[in-house]
Each structure stands twice: as structure tokens, then as C-alpha cells.
Scaffold this motif. Structure first.
Motif, short mmCIF file in Angstrom:
data_model
loop_
_atom_site.label_atom_id
_atom_site.label_comp_id
_atom_site.label_asym_id
_atom_site.label_seq_id
_atom_site.Cartn_x
_atom_site.Cartn_y
_atom_site.Cartn_z
N PRO A 1 0.82 -1.21 0.00
CA PRO A 1 0.00 0.00 0.00
C PRO A 1 0.86 1.26 0.00
N HIS A 2 0.25 2.37 -0.41
CA HIS A 2 0.97 3.65 -0.45
C HIS A 2 1.59 3.90 0.92
N PRO A 3 2.88 4.23 0.97
CA PRO A 3 3.59 4.28 2.26
C PRO A 3 3.13 5.37 3.23
N ARG A 4 2.49 6.43 2.76
CA ARG A 4 2.10 7.51 3.67
C ARG A 4 0.59 7.70 3.78
N LEU A 5 -0.18 6.78 3.23
CA LEU A 5 -1.62 7.01 3.18
C LEU A 5 -2.26 7.14 4.55
N LEU A 6 -1.78 6.43 5.55
CA LEU A 6 -2.39 6.49 6.88
C LEU A 6 -1.86 7.64 7.72
#
Length: 165
Positions: free
Chosen positions: A103-108
Motif C-alpha cells: 500500500p501507499h507508504p504515507r496514506l495512513l
């Protein structure tokens, strides 16, 4: 309204290849990261359930083609851009390559991603790469201070924004 139209056109372009999309509400947020002296961003999350593109790299290229077809401009890394389409997830795939991390590394770490995800999946949804559900993530101090605001046409006419989906 022009910003919302740009996002809607991008979603429509992607939907022509991927099928119908579920789209979150639109949000306006202050810039996050190193470049702070720039317009606010307009953000949304779209979800497609499609078997049309099974390869994550191919899906990333499709997003980039749509950005380019909408005259994407980004002059400074992390700075304002006319359209920014990020691949957050591709099913349950986990991938790390030179061109793509899923998953996108900074999404959370971004309220402008987590809040629209909650619109689509609900507060109790736990993302693939998290021990916390979306409601718990949105209550974290580092997320709450980011200043995300639900879009309204009045707000858009009052502020300059760049787009992000």
C-alpha cells in the motif's frame, strides 16, 4: 467548482477503463510536507472493483496517462500540482519496486486520505497495513491537527486550491 470538475473528469477517464467508481466526498486540506507556502489541496478517494487491470504497474501507468491527459503540472516536488492521482491500494497486493510501493507508504499519515476512506468504508474498517481502524486513526493527534475540511462550493470560491485524488 473547477477543481471539483477536474477531479470528476479524472474519475470519469479512469472509469472508462476500469468501470464504475465509488467516490468519497471532496475535502480541502492545507499542504502537508516540506512545501507549505502554496494553495490548499482538494482531495477525494475513488474505489474501483475491476478485473480490467490486474498488474499494479499497468494501473499506475493508467493513472499517469490520465494525469498527463489533464495537463498535469508539478514544478516543485511536494508543491502544488494541477492533478495528482495516487495508487493507494491494488486489492490486497503488497509491492515494493523502484516505481511503486503498495500500500501507499504515507496514506495512513494523511487526514486527506483517511477521512475520504472512512466515507467509503466506515469508521470500523481496518486498512491492510494498520492495526488501527479508520475511526481510531482519525482521532490520532497528528491526524487531527492537519486541518481537513469538507468541500463546499462557497469554500472553493474563497480559496485557491490544487487537486489530489
Amino acid at each position: 467548482p473547477a477543481l471539483q470538475v477536474r477531479l470528476q473528469e479524472a474519475v470519469a477517464s479512469l472509469s472508462s477503463a476500469l468501470g464504475p467508481a465509488r467516490l468519497s466526498n471532496y475535502y480541502v486540506s492545507s499542504p502537508v510536507g516540506a512545501v507549505r507556502n502554496q494553495p490548499d489541496f482538494m482531495n477525494a478517494v475513488a474505489v474501483w472493483q475491476s478485473d480490467n487491470v490486474s498488474d499494479s504497474e499497468q494501473l499506475l501507468r493508467l493513472l499517469q496517462e490520465v494525469e498527463n491527459s489533464h495537463a498535469r503540472k508539478r514544478e516543485i516536488v511536494g508543491g502544488a500540482r494541477t492533478l495528482d492521482l495516487d495508487l493507494l491500494y491494488h486489492g490486497v497486493r503488497v509491492r515494493r519496486s523502484d516505481t511503486l510501493v503498495l500500500p501507499h507508504p504515507r496514506l495512513l499519515e494523511r487526514a486527506f486520505v483517511v477521512q475520504p476512506m472512512q466515507d467509503l468504508f466506515g469508521a470500523n474498517f481496518t486498512p491492510l497495513n494498520s492495526a488501527l481502524n479508520l475511526g481510531e486513526i482519525l482521532r490520532l493527534e497528528e491526524i487531527r491537527v492537519q486541518g481537513i475540511r469538507r468541500y463546499s462550493p462557497r469554500l472553493a470560491s474563497d480559496a485557491k486550491c490544487s487537486t489530489d485524488v
